[in-house]
Design a protein around this motif. Structure first.
Motif, mmCIF file in Angstrom:
data_model
loop_
_atom_site.group_PDB
_atom_site.id
_atom_site.type_symbol
_atom_site.label_atom_id
_atom_site.label_comp_id
_atom_site.label_asym_id
_atom_site.label_seq_id
_atom_site.Cartn_x
_atom_site.Cartn_y
_atom_site.Cartn_z
ATOM 1 N N GLY A 1 10.104 0.785 -9.143
ATOM 2 C CA GLY A 1 10.468 0.773 -7.898
ATOM 3 C C GLY A 1 10.520 2.078 -7.290
ATOM 4 O O GLY A 1 10.570 3.277 -8.157
ATOM 5 N N CYS B 1 15.122 1.856 -3.777
ATOM 6 C CA CYS B 1 14.960 0.616 -4.194
ATOM 7 C C CYS B 1 16.168 -0.114 -4.978
ATOM 8 O O CYS B 1 16.333 -1.204 -4.961
ATOM 9 N N TYR C 1 3.446 -6.033 -2.279
ATOM 10 C CA TYR C 1 4.122 -4.726 -2.565
ATOM 11 C C TYR C 1 3.572 -4.320 -3.794
ATOM 12 O O TYR C 1 3.048 -3.164 -4.091
ATOM 13 N N TYR D 1 12.045 -3.714 -4.528
ATOM 14 C CA TYR D 1 11.676 -2.832 -3.425
ATOM 15 C C TYR D 1 13.005 -3.044 -2.566
ATOM 16 O O TYR D 1 13.431 -4.396 -2.189
#
Lengths: 322, 324, 278
Positions: A42, A46, A250, A229
């Motif tokens: 991430g 995150c 994502y 995320y």
């Protein structure tokens, strides 16, 4: 999946800040099976560091766990007393930090540091020294008997990271948390450390929770991957499933952006437009909706639930139920 | 094409002992070369990438180009003018023509100044006459894609990517002819790295600025640079067109660097060239080819005498006895 | 500035310190107006009185009103402290920045000077100076300046050294900035905060030093009122009446508390590590 070692369920962590309640982690579910390497990937913000701090229960004073459980070897870590937790750290769970230059004490020799951390063992000093030497040998330090008396500044960064790994493994923990252990190192050394971690895992049989922002490293080292995320897990599964068949927009974008994946020369590289949303005032919809390239009407009003893509591969996205 | 920057056999030497110390202790060297015998050329309007690991001397070489580090040997010519001969005031004037982007984006911004005054600082330093700082800052902010409101922020209120953009704006303030970018993507998330590289590309296309990009990450320069120079232990070991370096790397170190970056594909089992050990200290340089201590293809001759830096094609040159 | 004030007031100790300091400064400034009597006017018949409506803190052995003497003494104390610290700070900043930013030899020379001064015990140095040039307010100020310059100089030098290695200083150099610009615009603003705090915590020390020297008869000449000379008088009368000692020491304690609290809350505000995180 095999027997789980660490099971995180519905973990939520908040920080109290001047402007309100910052919801740094929301409803996190992660499984670390015994003897496997799980990567957490991430970008900054995150919640990776908050996740580690929650597992070892060293959260800053203004943070609190508002929900969830962290099951580790049959006990909920969040229910343990401070004393029990202290015994847990370093013996059952240990950590390798990002910067080896600052995670070792500069005024103590490696020998002193490696024997000090064995203070729980009722053994003679020479036994402890021998154990330290054996550990150094297994992480690839040549001539350990001579080098163990040296101080951290006499080692290079790559060597120090090897020593940190040796120290983390000394008590034979069942879970090793590696917090971006290669970020401070050069590429050629990064490769060496990845290989070392792989060998170590095979030799000691521990599980590794590997935190990184580097997709390539995760792909090479890990069995499973968890994509985070803005404080949520958006996708997880085996490395092969997630990287070959990313289900969450994502993850797809992240893979697209990695410059290592773009082989043909281009003057315009892909990016993810926008910024991480404010975690104090959440919108109530999908956390990624403000930056997503395929938004549905539901995305702005409902938080997507976790759905299976294939067995063992899941993502939190409305596209999967559409 | 004319050369905007030309470095010939540049050495940057650091003293590690005082003159007195060197007199009494002759067993160890009194100085070492962080950069040794480096020659590179940058053509007008092009981008040259200087690639190497930490300790390779990239940043030292960049500082030597700005005149902040004195060179011990060799010559550095910027638009035909030798900079090592310049007086202090000439150097200050010369620095107007160079925009420098620092590796530590936030740390290179004076913490008690607003973005607006930071990016117009060069104009004030050089007392540029008739400059409207308000207009200049608006123009610069617009150029790097930051909205007007960022002008009143302080460095600690910026994200990594925004601080980079401020760094770019400051580098552009006096219409430089050369931009030196030291690790322009260090510490940035992958989704933001692209933004900064795109910005640099776009500015170069629009403003025709020459660029020197310093990085340890070959992936970063694949899309931005025209030429690549690979540095090891203060020397250039291979140099060539970007496409050529990527399609046909010849020096073993270049090969190792290229294969050291793991690809985000779990099934790609790259036949990786893994290097042994770590970069040696420039204080005790290995004999012969300085890479022989880590080279996977080392042969006996390698440790005997240093290989010459020779051209292998029209645009590619390297120093290795046994190129791949 | 207002933001700093607001922060300081938020904390009880900060508010307390600020109130005390304001009270003392205002009363010293307005001593001429507020003081009910002339501080040096003798009134032998009324000597050694205990506090009363007429004399809030009583009178001394010469019948002078102690309350008025304390107010006027505050003027002397603050005058000495502010001048001495102001000058010492200015010289310390200049020398410290030169040492920290200049060439190695200059650094060594300035450090040698600082260490030489600091190796004299302050009181011995003060006594020696007074013995040479005679006691006066100016002598006290001069002694204090000379002995506190190294303290500030050292702090400034260390701060300069650590800021000098930051990239934003190198960035300025690469942009072609001159040394004076770098020192004045980029280094000074970053070290002035901690220095102000140090200085505000030093004010009571200096006042105590002035009082101490006056107490020994080496400072302010009689009949000029000073807290030290009040204490000195009180000391010899301790078996007769406690009031002169109380009158001389209470303001000393209050001013020490006031500046220390104020300095501490200022430090908490300026030091980012102590500021509320996240």
């Amino acid at each position: 999946m095999t027997e789980p070692l660490l099971t995180i369920r519905n973990l939520s962590v908040d920080y109290r800040i001047d402007t309100g309640r910052l919801q740094a982690l929301r409803q996190i579910n992660i499984d670390v099976p015994k003897g496997s390497i799980v990567g957490v990937v991430g970008e900054s913000g995150c919640g990776k560091s908050t996740l580690i701090s929650s597992i070892i229960r060293l959260l800053p004073h203004n943070a609190s766990v508002s929900n969830g459980t962290i099951e580790f070897e049959g006990a909920n870590l969040l229910d343990l007393s401070e004393n029990e937790m202290r015994t847990m750290r370093g013996t059952r769970i240990s950590i390798v930090f990002q910067d080896p230059m600052t995670s070792l004490n500069p005024v103590l020799s490696i020998e002193q540091q490696m024997t000090h951390i064995q203070y729980r063992d009722q053994r003679s000093t020479s036994d402890k020294l021998n154990k330290s030497l054996a550990m150094l040998e297994s992480v690839g330090i040549a001539d350990p008997r001579k080098r163990i008396t040296q101080y951290p500044h006499e080692y290079s960064g790559g060597m120090l990271q090897r020593i940190s790994i040796a120290m983390a493994l000394q008590a034979q923990p069942s879970l090793l948390i590696a917090d971006e252990p290669t970020t401070a190192l050069d590429a050629t050394l990064e490769v060496q450390i990845i290989h070392l971690l792989k060998d170590i895992q095979a030799e000691f049989g521990c599980s590794i929770l590997f935190i990184s922002h580097h997709l390539g490293v995760i792909a090479e080292l890990c069995d499973y991957v968890v994509v985070m995320y803005a404080g949520e897990v958006v996708e997880q599964g085996t490395v092969r499933d997630v990287f070959h068949n990313p289900a969450h927009p994502y993850t797809q974008k992240l893979l697209e952006c990695d410059p290592a994946g773009i082989q043909t020369k281009t003057r315009i590289l892909p990016v993810i437009p926008g910024e991480i949303p404010d975690l104090v005032n959440l919108s109530g919809g999908c956390i990624f909706s403000s930056r997503c390239h395929c938004v549905l009407p539901d995305c702005e009003t409902h938080i997507p639930q976790r759905r299976e893509v294939t067995s063992g591969h899941s993502a939190n996205c409305h596209l999967l139920s559409a | 094409m004319t050369d905007i920057l030309q470095l010939k056999n540049v050495c940057v030497r650091f003293r590690i002992k005082s003159a007195m110390g060197a007199l009494f202790d002759r067993t160890s060297p009194a100085s070492f070369d962080a950069v040794r015998d480096a020659s590179i050329t940058l053509e007008e309007g092009q981008t040259l990438a200087l690639v190497g690991e930490s300790g390779a001397g990239k940043s030292t070489l960049a500082l030597a180009i700005t005149g902040l580090e004195r060179i011990a040997e060799g010559s550095i010519q910027f638009e035909g003018r030798e900079i090592s001969q310049m007086q202090a005031n000439e150097i200050r004037e010369y620095r107007r023509g160079i925009g420098y982007m620092w590796q530590n984006a936030i740390g290179s911004l004076s913490p008690r100044m607003t973005v607006r005054s930071l990016i117009t600082e060069p104009a004030r330093i050089h007392r540029v006459p008739n400059v409207n700082t308000r207009e200049l800052s608006s123009k610069l902010l617009d150029l790097v894609g930051l909205s007007e409101e960022f002008g009143d922020r302080y460095p600690h209120q910026l994200s990594g990517g925004q601080a980079r953009r401020v760094g770019v704006a400051r580098a552009l303030a006096l219409n430089p002819r050369l931009i030196v970018a030291d690790e322009p993507t260090a510490g940035l998330d992958v989704s933001v790295q692209g933004e900064i590289l795109n910005l640099l590309n776009q500015l170069q296309d629009e403003l025709k600025i020459s660029m020197l990009v310093i990085t340890h990450n070959l992936n970063v320069v694949r899309h931005t640079s025209d030429k690549i120079a690979i540095m090891y232990l203060g020397r250039i070991v291979e140099q060539g067109d970007t496409a050529e370096i990527f399609s046909r790397p010849r020096h073993p170190y270049t090969l190792a660097l290229l294969s050291a970056s793991p690809s985000p594909d779990p099934d790609m089992q790259a036949d990786r060239i893994e290097l042994k050990g770590e970069i040696p200290s420039p204080i005790n340089r290995p004999s012969g080819c300085e890479f022989h201590t880590r080279c996977p293809f080392v042969k006996e001759t390698c440790s005997e005498s240093p290989p010459p830096f020779e051209a292998v094609s029209e645009s590619q040159a390297l120093s290795c006895y046994f190129p791949r | 500035m207002i933001a700093i004030l607001r922060r300081v007031i938020k904390e009880p100790t900060g508010l307390f310190g600020l109130l005390l300091v304001t009270l003392i400064v205002v009363s010293a400034l307005l001593a001429g107006v507020v003081a009910p009597y002339d501080p040096i006017a003798l009134n032998i018949p009324d000597r050694l009185q205990s506090p009363s409506q007429a004399h809030l803190l009583g009178t001394d052995q010469l019948g002078r009103d102690l309350f008025s003497r304390v107010l006027h003494g505050g003027r002397v104390a603050l005058g000495v402290a502010l001048t001495a610290i102001g000058v010492a700070l200015a010289v310390g900043i200049v020398l410290g920045m030169l040492a920290g930013f200049g060439p190695r030899w200059l650094d060594k020379a300035i450090l040698l000077l600082f260490d030489t001064i600091r190796s004299f015990p302050t009181v011995m140095f003060a006594l020696a100076t007074v013995a040479l040039v005679g006691p006066s307010l100016q002598t006290v100020i001069a002694v204090i300046i000379v002995t506190t310059i190294p303290t500030y100089g050292r702090v400034v030098r260390t701060q300069t050294l650590s800021i000098k290695s930051n990239e934003f200083i190198k960035a300025e150099q690469v942009m072609g900035a001159k040394t004076t610009r770098i020192l004045g615009l980029h280094i000074l603003p970053n070290i002035v905060g901690p220095l102000m705090i140090l200085a505000s915590m030093d004010i009571p020390t200096v006042i105590a030093l002035e009082a101490g020297l006056s107490f020994l008869g080496m400072g302010v000449k009689p009949p000029t009122p000073s807290w030290g000379s009040i204490l000195n008088d009180g000391f010899s009368l301790i078996r007769v009446t406690p009031w002169p000692i109380i009158a001389g020491s209470v303001p000393l304690i209050l001013i020490t508390l006031g500046f220390t609290y104020l300095g501490e809350s200022l430090r908490d505000f300026i030091d980012p590590k102590l500021r509320k995180s996240f």
